[in-house]
Design a protein around this motif. Structure first.
Motif, PDB file in Angstrom:
ATOM      1  N   LEU A 802      -5.532 -33.834  13.759  1.00 36.19           N
ATOM      2  CA  LEU A 802      -4.614 -33.016  12.966  1.00 36.19           C
ATOM      3  C   LEU A 802      -3.540 -32.350  13.825  1.00 36.19           C
ATOM      4  CD1 LEU A 802      -7.074 -31.352  10.424  1.00 36.19           C
ATOM      5  CD2 LEU A 802      -5.621 -33.376  10.120  1.00 36.19           C
ATOM      6  N   LEU A 803      -3.665 -32.412  15.142  1.00 38.15           N
ATOM      7  CA  LEU A 803      -2.618 -31.905  16.027  1.00 38.15           C
ATOM      8  C   LEU A 803      -1.701 -33.085  16.372  1.00 38.15           C
ATOM      9  CD1 LEU A 803      -1.347 -29.656  17.705  1.00 38.15           C
ATOM     10  CD2 LEU A 803      -2.913 -30.271  19.571  1.00 38.15           C
ATOM     11  N   ALA A 804      -0.532 -33.123  15.762  1.00 39.98           N
ATOM     12  CA  ALA A 804       0.369 -34.268  15.918  1.00 39.98           C
ATOM     13  C   ALA A 804       1.125 -34.238  17.230  1.00 39.98           C
ATOM     14  CB  ALA A 804       1.362 -34.314  14.748  1.00 39.98           C
ATOM     15  N   ASP A 805       1.412 -33.026  17.757  1.00 43.31           N
ATOM     16  CA  ASP A 805       2.235 -32.977  18.980  1.00 43.31           C
ATOM     17  C   ASP A 805       2.052 -31.635  19.657  1.00 43.31           C
ATOM     18  OD1 ASP A 805       4.072 -33.849  20.881  1.00 43.31           O
ATOM     19  OD2 ASP A 805       5.737 -32.874  19.845  1.00 43.31           O
ATOM     20  N   THR A 829       2.454 -28.837  16.751  1.00 43.06           N
ATOM     21  CA  THR A 829       2.790 -29.368  15.434  1.00 43.06           C
ATOM     22  C   THR A 829       1.503 -29.881  14.803  1.00 43.06           C
ATOM     23  OG1 THR A 829       4.988 -30.027  16.175  1.00 43.06           O
ATOM     24  CG2 THR A 829       4.169 -31.046  14.166  1.00 43.06           C
ATOM     25  N   PHE A 830       1.128 -29.268  13.676  1.00 45.49           N
ATOM     26  CA  PHE A 830      -0.080 -29.663  12.945  1.00 45.49           C
ATOM     27  C   PHE A 830       0.357 -30.421  11.691  1.00 45.49           C
ATOM     28  CE2 PHE A 830      -0.896 -25.750  15.247  1.00 45.49           C
ATOM     29  CZ  PHE A 830      -2.081 -26.015  15.917  1.00 45.49           C
ATOM     30  N   GLN A 831      -0.358 -31.527  11.384  1.00 41.66           N
ATOM     31  CA  GLN A 831       0.043 -32.312  10.223  1.00 41.66           C
ATOM     32  C   GLN A 831      -1.090 -33.253   9.828  1.00 41.66           C
ATOM     33  OE1 GLN A 831       3.559 -34.799  10.722  1.00 41.66           O
ATOM     34  NE2 GLN A 831       4.277 -34.087   8.724  1.00 41.66           N
ATOM     35  N   ALA A 832      -1.304 -33.358   8.530  1.00 39.19           N
ATOM     36  CA  ALA A 832      -2.283 -34.297   7.978  1.00 39.19           C
ATOM     37  C   ALA A 832      -1.553 -35.339   7.155  1.00 39.19           C
ATOM     38  CB  ALA A 832      -3.310 -33.556   7.116  1.00 39.19           C
ATOM     39  N   LYS A 840      -5.850 -21.438   6.997  1.00 39.74           N
ATOM     40  CA  LYS A 840      -7.199 -21.335   7.511  1.00 39.74           C
ATOM     41  C   LYS A 840      -7.534 -22.541   8.387  1.00 39.74           C
ATOM     42  CE  LYS A 840     -11.979 -20.641   5.966  1.00 39.74           C
ATOM     43  NZ  LYS A 840     -12.869 -20.484   4.780  1.00 39.74           N
ATOM     44  N   GLU A 841      -7.110 -23.736   7.950  1.00 39.64           N
ATOM     45  CA  GLU A 841      -7.368 -24.942   8.751  1.00 39.64           C
ATOM     46  C   GLU A 841      -6.627 -24.889  10.083  1.00 39.64           C
ATOM     47  OE1 GLU A 841      -8.063 -28.724   5.949  1.00 39.64           O
ATOM     48  OE2 GLU A 841      -6.199 -27.668   5.517  1.00 39.64           O
ATOM     49  N   VAL A 842      -5.391 -24.427  10.050  1.00 38.28           N
ATOM     50  CA  VAL A 842      -4.604 -24.350  11.274  1.00 38.28           C
ATOM     51  C   VAL A 842      -5.224 -23.342  12.236  1.00 38.28           C
ATOM     52  CG1 VAL A 842      -2.367 -23.711  12.237  1.00 38.28           C
ATOM     53  CG2 VAL A 842      -2.486 -25.113  10.167  1.00 38.28           C
ATOM     54  N   ALA A 843      -5.640 -22.186  11.713  1.00 39.38           N
ATOM     55  CA  ALA A 843      -6.236 -21.169  12.563  1.00 39.38           C
ATOM     56  C   ALA A 843      -7.519 -21.681  13.208  1.00 39.38           C
ATOM     57  CB  ALA A 843      -6.526 -19.906  11.741  1.00 39.38           C
ATOM     58  N   LYS A 844      -8.290 -22.473  12.452  1.00 41.64           N
ATOM     59  CA  LYS A 844      -9.534 -23.024  12.991  1.00 41.64           C
ATOM     60  C   LYS A 844      -9.251 -23.964  14.166  1.00 41.64           C
ATOM     61  CE  LYS A 844     -13.671 -25.523  11.538  1.00 41.64           C
ATOM     62  NZ  LYS A 844     -14.374 -26.185  10.392  1.00 41.64           N
ATOM     63  N   ILE A 845      -8.239 -24.815  13.987  1.00 45.46           N
ATOM     64  CA  ILE A 845      -7.899 -25.753  15.063  1.00 45.46           C
ATOM     65  C   ILE A 845      -7.375 -24.999  16.278  1.00 45.46           C
ATOM     66  CG2 ILE A 845      -6.412 -27.690  15.705  1.00 45.46           C
ATOM     67  CD1 ILE A 845      -6.333 -28.411  12.724  1.00 45.46           C
TER      68      ILE A 845
END
Length: 863
Positions: A802-805, A829-832, A840-845
């Motif tokens: 999920l971490l694109a860059d 850069t986060f992206q699915a 919440k998903e971004v904070a977890k990653i």
């Protein structure tokens, strides 16, 4: 090569206009670069057919009023004898004589004709007008070569041969066109008038008329009792022929021979030397005339008065010297083949004669030799001594040994014809191993398959026989028998309804190979004579060969495209250099331990060895361009040559070099960044290359290299393998290659073979994202020794799919974070692919990334 049409007509009928003939020859591969006309329409001075004719000088009388002038009575075929006033010095010996029995013929110009002005050197012309000269009316003129435009000779009138027909227009007698043909090395067979005649005959359906080589009046004592031939190097001198002509008179050649030699670009000297040159131009077989009396005197000293002259061809002894015909004393290389006798060297075989045995005005007995020489050895000797000659030009391209005897016989006959004397009986002919004739099997169906035109077997055979190939049709039974042909490849041909030709190659065609290559050579000959311009455009009608990707080439071309896309310009440099030149890359004196592949016969002192590095070659190009521009961005992909452990050939390893210097962007009417390039510009170019080739696992690590500035170089590793070095060029190297000191130079050299092993055959392509990305920044504090690339790899590993860059955008050092520390800021850069990520998903990653950085690198968040 200059080919006079008037000379060519001796051997083949010319049935086409000169311009059309030139076009046909050009289309057949003999490129006619130009046509020069003499005395004909198209020349600068066409000879008037009614007013410039052949005249017969009947008498020469003194001028009553001038000691330096004479009166000549001339019969020009007109209604009356004309008297002309002339100051030609070559008529003064005949003053007061009736000379009609001498058959003195000369070009005769009538009043009103236009000629070149013989008293001027600017090529100006004059119109002949009648006027009194010292009281005698003069309306006409006997002409010199200069007044006719033949040469600059103006010391006397032109004396033609005694058999010149009186009253015939000079344009018919001497007028001609000269073809200037550019011969490629594979057309060495055409470096003679007869060679060109063969081509003309084949193209126009005519027959070649050869000189009579064998009907010689050999009336003298046998030569075998007086001359012995020996060779120690038969592979370098496969044949040596000699004839002996005694009692000759050295004098000028007849005018017809001088005239032809001049048209062909050679200077007449005397009848013996001229015959030697004439035979070479006529037949393509060089020969050499020795003063036999000199050889005899040497033999008396080394063998005794009753012993024969002993001619030896051998390699030069160490330090041996030869004074050649140009008067220069040369020290012989050990690979040079010499013509010698037991007393010492006589000439450089196939290149140039020696001065001691040269024919001179007092020579009366001539030993004429014609030989065959190894073309590679001749080429090597010519280069070593910088001694080009017409003979070496032909020998260095290949003259078949069979031609040597023909050249010797033809030369002997012409020498007796123009110099008198007696030809000794027999010919000394050393020919230990005549080569076998070349035989090629040509399936007639193959002609259509390759050329795409329908030719019958009779047509194919006819074309080849025009070119003097011998053809025999062999059928299916012959194809199935293995022992019936001199060419075993015939037995291996597939059974076919179309016949196969068994083609025997004429010996003068040394350009025709055997086997499959020979078939291709014959098909090319058929296409040449049939006419390339007659072959229609057709669709390919054959089974396509299996199509396979050439991955090394594809990788190389892709790399070229990527480097051009980022602004670099490709260069192609010499693959030859010198060890001393490449040593400039190592200012610390570090030796290159790898041996060089060196050339036995280099083209120059600057190109003696195969290169080990592309850097020196590219820097030479950069230095040349630096004189004219500041911004230079170059690259080259090409092999270097390293001596291998197995086999005689070197390993050819592809390298890639990129070199940049000058402003970051070119000047423009828009705002441009003209600050100097730095290391990171070069690193960005390499990264763009790796990204475009889909190469992962690249790491840049600090290194030291003598070519690069200390502390400003990096080694490139891909998945742990070292593949290259990049950095700022060392100032001493920059100075050694004459590069300006005010702009630093940055160079990357990559082992492209090693890099190619990491280029995937295919790569995954993602669709354009359907859902938006989430971008956040993170700044971490790490020890100064931790490389940014390691931090980035840790972030990407922790971020998962999920971490694109992750991109570094800032580096900070200061008191706020403490000594020995640095802050690295990354844009994440986060992206699915299937949804929009929640906070919440971004904070977890992000939390997972922080924990991994703390655990593995001892990092802490900043701010």
């Amino acid at each position: 090569m200059k080919v006079p049409i008037s000379w060519l007509k001796d051997y083949v009928d010319i049935t086409l206009p000169v311009e059309e003939l030139a076009e046909r020859l050009t289309l057949a591969g003999l490129e006619v670069a130009g046509i020069e006309y003499l005395g004909l329409e198209g020349s600068d001075l066409p000879w008037d057919r009614d007013k410039i004719v052949v005249g017969h000088i009947l008498a020469v009388k003194p001028h009553p009023n001038a000691d330096r002038l004479v009166l000549a009575d001339v019969d020009y075929g007109g209604p009356q004898i004309e008297t002309v006033v002339t100051g030609a010095p070559n008529l003064f010996p005949y003053v007061g004589q009736d000379v009609r029995h001498l058959n003195l013929k000369s070009p005769f110009a009538l009043e009103g004709v236009v000629l070149y002005d013989g008293h001027k050197s600017d090529g100006s012309k004059m119109k002949l007008k009648g006027r009194k000269i010292r009281g005698i009316m003069n309306r006409h003129m006997l002409c010199s070569e200069k007044e006719l435009g033949i040469s600059d000779e103006h010391e006397g009138i032109l004396i033609l041969d005694p058999d010149a027909p009186v009253g015939v227009p000079l344009a018919d007698y001497l007028g001609t066109a000269v073809l200037d043909i550019d011969l490629t090395p594979n057309l060495a067979r055409c470096a003679s008038i007869i060679g060109v005649a063969r081509e003309v005959a084949a193209l126009t359906g005519q027959t070649v008329r050869y000189p009579d080589y064998h009907d010689l009046p050999m009336d003298g004592p046998p030569i075998q009792e007086r001359v012995v031939i020996e060779t120690t190097e038969p592979e370098l001198n496969p044949r040596f022929c000699a004839t002996l002509i005694e009692g000759v008179e050295i004098k000028p050649s007849p005018y017809w021979m001088q005239f032809r030699l001049r048209l062909a670009g050679m200077r007449p000297i005397n009848n013996i030397v001229d015959v030697s040159n004439y035979v070479m131009l006529e037949t393509g077989q060089p020969n050499h005339a020795f003063d036999y009396d000199v050889l005899r005197a040497r033999a008396d000293r080394y063998a005794g008065p009753d012993r024969p002259v002993h001619i030896i061809t051998r390699l030069a002894h160490p330090g041996e010297r030869v004074v050649t015909l140009d008067g220069v004393e040369r020290v012989m290389e050990p690979f040079t083949i010499l013509v010698a006798d037991p007393a010492g060297p006589l000439s450089i075989g196939g290149v140039m004669g020696g001065a001691e045995s040269e024919v001179h005005e007092g020579s009366t007995n001539i030993l004429l030799e014609a030989a065959a020489w190894n073309f590679i050895n001749i080429r090597r000797s010519v280069k070593a001594y910088d001694l080009p000659s017409e003979a070496a030009y032909r020998f260095s391209r290949g003259v078949h040994p069979s031609q040597a005897l023909l050249g010797a016989l033809r030369g002997a006959r012409l020498m007796q014809q123009v110099a008198g004397g007696t030809i000794a009986r027999g010919v000394v002919d050393y020919y230990p191993a005549p080569p076998e004739p070349v035989v090629v099997a040509l399936p007639t169906a193959e002609v259509k398959r390759i050329l795409g035109i329908e030719l019958s077997p009779e047509q194919i055979r006819g074309i080849l026989e025009w070119l003097e190939f011998e053809c025999e049709v062999v059928g299916e039974a012959a194809n199935q028998r293995s022992g019936d042909s001199a060419d075993s490849s015939i037995s291996n041909l597939p059974i076919s309804d179309s016949p196969t030709l068994r083609v025997t190659v004429p010996d003068h065609r040394m350009d025709i190979s055997t086997g499959v290559v020979g078939r291709a050579d014959l098909i090319e000959e058929i296409a040449r004579i049939y006419g390339y311009d007659r072959i229609p455009n057709t669709q390919f009608d054959d089974v396509m060969p299996p199509q396979r990707d050439n991955l090394p080439l594809m990788h190389e071309e892709r790399a070229r495209d990527l480097l051009v896309d980022v602004g670099l310009q490709e260069v192609i440099t010499y693959r030859l250099t010198t060890p001393a030149r490449e040593a400039l890359l190592y200012p610390d004196g570090t030796p290159d331990d790898h041996p060089y592949v060196t050339l036995a016969n280099p083209i120059s002192a600057e190109r003696t060895s195969m290169r080990h590095s592309l850097v020196a070659s590219v820097l030479e190009v950069m230095a040349g361009n630096a004189r004219h521009r500041d911004r230079i961005w170059l690259f080259e992909i090409a092999p270097v040559f390293l001596v291998g452990e197995e086999g005689p050939l070197p390993d050819e390893v592809r390298h890639l070099v990129a070199a940049v210097t000058g402003p970051r962007e070119p000047e423009s009417w828009k705002e441009a960044d003209t600050s100097p390039v730095d290391f990171y510009d070069l690193k960005g170019i390499v990264e763009a290359l790796l990204e475009g080739l889909h190469v992962g696992g690249a790491v840049f690590e600090p290194t030291e290299h003598p070519t690069y500035h200390p502390g400003r170089a990096a080694r490139l590793r891909v998945n742990g393998d070292p593949v290259g070095v990049l950095g700022q060029l060392h100032p001493l190297v920059q100075e050694a290659f004459d590069l300006p000191e005010d702009n630093p130079v940055f160079v990357a050299e990559i082992d492209f073979e090693a890099l190619s092993r990491h280029i995937p055959d295919s790569h995954r392509v993602r669709p354009v994202p359907r859902f938006p990305a989430v971008r956040q920044d993170i700044a971490v504090v790490v020890d100064e020794g931790v490389p940014a690339s390691q931090v980035q790899e840790t972030i990407l590993a922790a971020g998962g799919r999920l971490l694109a860059d992750a991109r570094l955008f800032d580096v900070y050092r200061g008191e706020q974070i403490g000594a020995g520390k640095k802050s690295l800021a990354y844009a994440l850069t986060f992206q699915a692919e299937d949804r929009t990520l929640t906070d919440k998903e971004v904070a977890k990653i992000q939390g997972r990334i922080v924990r991994k950085l703390e655990k593995e690198l001892g990092a802490r968040l900043r701010g």
